[in-house]
Motif scaffolding. Structure first.
Motif, PDB file in Angstrom:
ATOM      1  N   ASN A 116       0.824  -1.332  -0.055  1.00 56.81           N
ATOM      2  CA  ASN A 116       0.231  -0.022  -0.124  1.00 56.81           C
ATOM      3  C   ASN A 116       0.861   1.355   0.080  1.00 56.81           C
ATOM      4  OD1 ASN A 116      -2.358   1.484  -0.104  1.00 56.81           O
ATOM      5  ND2 ASN A 116      -2.896   1.192   2.060  1.00 56.81           N
ATOM      6  N   ILE A 117       1.984   1.153  -0.689  1.00 64.02           N
ATOM      7  CA  ILE A 117       2.731   2.343  -0.764  1.00 64.02           C
ATOM      8  C   ILE A 117       2.668   2.733  -2.463  1.00 64.02           C
ATOM      9  CG2 ILE A 117       4.997   3.119  -0.773  1.00 64.02           C
ATOM     10  CD1 ILE A 117       5.680   0.986   1.107  1.00 64.02           C
ATOM     11  N   ARG A 118       2.421   4.019  -2.569  1.00 64.00           N
ATOM     12  CA  ARG A 118       2.130   4.620  -3.947  1.00 64.00           C
ATOM     13  C   ARG A 118       3.517   5.426  -4.476  1.00 64.00           C
ATOM     14  NH1 ARG A 118      -2.857   2.952  -5.186  1.00 64.00           N
ATOM     15  NH2 ARG A 118      -4.288   2.521  -3.557  1.00 64.00           N
ATOM     16  N   MET A 119       3.576   5.397  -5.759  1.00 62.61           N
ATOM     17  CA  MET A 119       4.575   6.467  -6.570  1.00 62.61           C
ATOM     18  C   MET A 119       3.893   7.570  -6.977  1.00 62.61           C
ATOM     19  SD  MET A 119       7.206   5.056  -9.058  1.00 62.61           S
ATOM     20  CE  MET A 119       7.773   3.833  -8.126  1.00 62.61           C
ATOM     21  N   LYS A 120       4.243   8.773  -6.974  1.00 64.59           N
ATOM     22  CA  LYS A 120       3.695   9.767  -7.566  1.00 64.59           C
ATOM     23  C   LYS A 120       4.850  10.475  -8.453  1.00 64.59           C
ATOM     24  CE  LYS A 120      -0.254   9.671  -5.316  1.00 64.59           C
ATOM     25  NZ  LYS A 120      -1.594   9.619  -6.183  1.00 64.59           N
ATOM     26  N   PHE A 121       4.226  11.181  -9.504  1.00 62.93           N
ATOM     27  CA  PHE A 121       5.257  12.254 -10.230  1.00 62.93           C
ATOM     28  C   PHE A 121       4.469  13.527 -10.408  1.00 62.93           C
ATOM     29  CE2 PHE A 121       6.049   8.065 -11.597  1.00 62.93           C
ATOM     30  CZ  PHE A 121       7.667   7.900 -11.684  1.00 62.93           C
ATOM     31  N   PHE A 122       5.346  14.704 -10.016  1.00 65.82           N
ATOM     32  CA  PHE A 122       4.720  16.124 -10.032  1.00 65.82           C
ATOM     33  C   PHE A 122       5.825  16.757 -10.629  1.00 65.82           C
ATOM     34  CE2 PHE A 122       2.628  14.270  -6.169  1.00 65.82           C
ATOM     35  CZ  PHE A 122       1.297  14.229  -6.778  1.00 65.82           C
ATOM     36  N   PRO A 123       5.403  17.885 -11.510  1.00 65.64           N
ATOM     37  CA  PRO A 123       6.546  18.794 -11.823  1.00 65.64           C
ATOM     38  C   PRO A 123       7.124  19.678 -10.649  1.00 65.64           C
ATOM     39  CG  PRO A 123       4.484  18.933 -13.223  1.00 65.64           C
ATOM     40  CD  PRO A 123       4.151  18.156 -12.034  1.00 65.64           C
ATOM     41  N   ASN A 124       8.408  19.843 -10.976  1.00 67.38           N
ATOM     42  CA  ASN A 124       9.175  20.599  -9.900  1.00 67.38           C
ATOM     43  C   ASN A 124       8.682  21.882  -9.862  1.00 67.38           C
ATOM     44  OD1 ASN A 124      10.740  18.246  -9.317  1.00 67.38           O
ATOM     45  ND2 ASN A 124      12.503  19.264 -10.656  1.00 67.38           N
ATOM     46  N   GLN A 125       8.039  22.676 -10.799  1.00 65.91           N
ATOM     47  CA  GLN A 125       7.474  24.029 -10.856  1.00 65.91           C
ATOM     48  C   GLN A 125       6.466  24.055  -9.886  1.00 65.91           C
ATOM     49  OE1 GLN A 125       6.576  25.629 -14.435  1.00 65.91           O
ATOM     50  NE2 GLN A 125       5.919  27.724 -13.694  1.00 65.91           N
ATOM     51  N   VAL A 126       5.518  23.134  -9.765  1.00 67.02           N
ATOM     52  CA  VAL A 126       4.362  23.147  -9.003  1.00 67.02           C
ATOM     53  C   VAL A 126       4.729  22.651  -7.728  1.00 67.02           C
ATOM     54  CG1 VAL A 126       1.810  22.134  -8.925  1.00 67.02           C
ATOM     55  CG2 VAL A 126       2.888  22.474 -11.398  1.00 67.02           C
ATOM     56  N   LEU A 127       5.580  21.678  -7.348  1.00 67.84           N
ATOM     57  CA  LEU A 127       5.943  21.440  -6.140  1.00 67.84           C
ATOM     58  C   LEU A 127       6.604  22.562  -5.445  1.00 67.84           C
ATOM     59  CD1 LEU A 127       7.495  17.718  -6.752  1.00 67.84           C
ATOM     60  CD2 LEU A 127       5.566  18.503  -5.295  1.00 67.84           C
ATOM     61  N   ARG A 128       7.604  23.538  -6.134  1.00 69.93           N
ATOM     62  CA  ARG A 128       8.151  24.472  -5.492  1.00 69.93           C
ATOM     63  C   ARG A 128       7.042  25.600  -5.131  1.00 69.93           C
ATOM     64  NH1 ARG A 128      13.379  25.045  -5.660  1.00 69.93           N
ATOM     65  NH2 ARG A 128      14.749  23.594  -6.347  1.00 69.93           N
ATOM     66  N   SER A 129       6.220  25.869  -5.874  1.00 68.12           N
ATOM     67  CA  SER A 129       5.323  27.003  -5.651  1.00 68.12           C
ATOM     68  C   SER A 129       4.321  26.349  -4.655  1.00 68.12           C
ATOM     69  CB  SER A 129       4.519  27.180  -6.815  1.00 68.12           C
ATOM     70  OG  SER A 129       3.652  26.163  -7.209  1.00 68.12           O
ATOM     71  N   TYR A 130       4.186  25.135  -4.531  1.00 70.87           N
ATOM     72  CA  TYR A 130       3.027  24.937  -3.315  1.00 70.87           C
ATOM     73  C   TYR A 130       4.120  24.838  -1.899  1.00 70.87           C
ATOM     74  CZ  TYR A 130       0.873  21.491   0.029  1.00 70.87           C
ATOM     75  OH  TYR A 130       0.322  20.914   1.218  1.00 70.87           O
ATOM     76  N   LEU A 131       5.264  24.248  -2.023  1.00 69.22           N
ATOM     77  CA  LEU A 131       6.172  24.148  -0.790  1.00 69.22           C
ATOM     78  C   LEU A 131       6.618  25.325  -0.253  1.00 69.22           C
ATOM     79  CD1 LEU A 131       8.028  20.651  -1.898  1.00 69.22           C
ATOM     80  CD2 LEU A 131       6.016  20.985  -0.331  1.00 69.22           C
ATOM     81  N   THR A 132       6.561  26.492  -0.925  1.00 69.05           N
ATOM     82  CA  THR A 132       7.549  27.686  -0.577  1.00 69.05           C
ATOM     83  C   THR A 132       6.575  28.246   0.606  1.00 69.05           C
ATOM     84  OG1 THR A 132       7.903  28.262  -2.755  1.00 69.05           O
ATOM     85  CG2 THR A 132       7.832  30.259  -1.176  1.00 69.05           C
ATOM     86  N   ASP A 133       5.214  28.085   0.807  1.00 73.66           N
ATOM     87  CA  ASP A 133       4.282  28.726   1.799  1.00 73.66           C
ATOM     88  C   ASP A 133       3.728  27.711   2.801  1.00 73.66           C
ATOM     89  OD1 ASP A 133       4.606  31.202   0.518  1.00 73.66           O
ATOM     90  OD2 ASP A 133       2.959  30.940  -0.860  1.00 73.66           O
ATOM     91  N   THR A 134       4.445  26.420   2.975  1.00 71.35           N
ATOM     92  CA  THR A 134       3.882  25.562   3.936  1.00 71.35           C
ATOM     93  C   THR A 134       5.031  25.210   4.832  1.00 71.35           C
ATOM     94  OG1 THR A 134       4.624  23.713   2.228  1.00 71.35           O
ATOM     95  CG2 THR A 134       2.427  24.602   2.205  1.00 71.35           C
ATOM     96  N   LYS A 135       4.657  24.425   5.728  1.00 71.35           N
ATOM     97  CA  LYS A 135       5.869  23.853   6.807  1.00 71.35           C
ATOM     98  C   LYS A 135       6.841  23.009   6.276  1.00 71.35           C
ATOM     99  CE  LYS A 135       2.449  20.098   8.317  1.00 71.35           C
ATOM    100  NZ  LYS A 135       1.963  19.626   9.762  1.00 71.35           N
TER     101      LYS A 135
END
Length: 260
Positions: A116-135
């Protein structure tokens, strides 16, 4: 007719009307600026101040003002998936993709799904824009190049490392487990910890041992006092019994002496 004839007569005699001369204040410019000597021109050109150029070009000091573009519909959907992945999963591991082929990637995904372990692929641009304002902003240095994100709702680090051990085309960079950031060595140490049930049992046994020791310490005083009192009473009873025996012996001896 008389006026007209008078004008013709005056003009024929050479008479002209009065003329007034007006003297203007401005004078004609007769002096021109003397041209500068050629040697002086050369001297001024040589001694002209030239400001020094900055060591860093101005275009490098002033960042370009980029126009803020509104994200597209696809980026909004991907950002929502990223937010759900970080909110619903307790283990988020970041791996570097070292050109793994599609067949090995498919086998790895299948082995992970068994736990029950899953693999995900996300663009770095979207990840950076989301993680900038989070913990999770301390994870930003990990998202460089091609990355693979492996998530699970429970922290199954031991199973993850066992499965990934045989795949050399991906490298573990770091992970976020139960809202705590771990490096690669931290994930390995975390996987060696015992299970939650074992830890709970150890905690309960430790608390039980502490309570039993506390009970023994609190009970030692009354037990010792009771033992001492019993010993004291026994000694008192033995002393009283000895006195009675000696009194009886003296009485018997006194009776014998009187009878004789």
């Amino acid at each position: 007719m008389a006026a007209v004839s008078g004008r013709l007569l005056l003009s024929s005699r050479g008479w002209f009307p009065f003329q007034f001369f007006v003297r203007h204040g401005s004078k004609a410019v007769t002096r021109h600026r003397k041209p500068m000597h050629i040697l002086r021109q050369k001297l001024l050109a040589v001694t002209e101040y030239i400001p020094p150029k900055p060591a860093i070009p101005e275009r490098c000091i002033r960042p370009r003002q980029q126009e803020v573009q509104e994200p597209s519909t696809l980026e909004k959907l991907i950002r929502r998936d990223v937010e759900m992945a970080f909110r619903e999963n307790k283990m988020i591991a970041v791996f570097q993709n070292n050109s793994i082929n599609s067949e090995e990637l498919r086998l790895l995904r299948h082995r992970l799904l068994k736990h029950n372990i899953r693999m995900k692929f996300f663009p770095n641009q979207v990840l950076r824009s989301y993680l900038t304002d989070t913990k999770y902003k301390n994870l930003l240095p990990l998202f460089i190049g091609h990355n693979i994100i492996i998530v699970s709702k429970e922290p199954k680090t031991k199973e993850l490392l066992q499965i990934v051990r045989s795949t050399t085309q991906i490298t573990l960079l770091g992970a976020c487990i139960e809202n705590a950031l771990f490096s690669r060595q931290g994930v390995v140490k975390y996987s060696r910890l015992p299970g939650l049930q074992v830890i709970r049992g150890e905690v309960v046994s430790g608390l039980t041992q502490m309570t039993s020791q506390t009970y023994q310490l609190l009970n030692n005083g009354p037990v010792l006092l009771t033992t001492l009192l019993e010993q004291y009473l026994k000694q008192q009873s033995e002393a009283a019994t000895g006195q009675e025996d000696s009194t009886k012996v003296e009485l018997k001896e006194a009776e014998r002496s009187q009878g004789s």
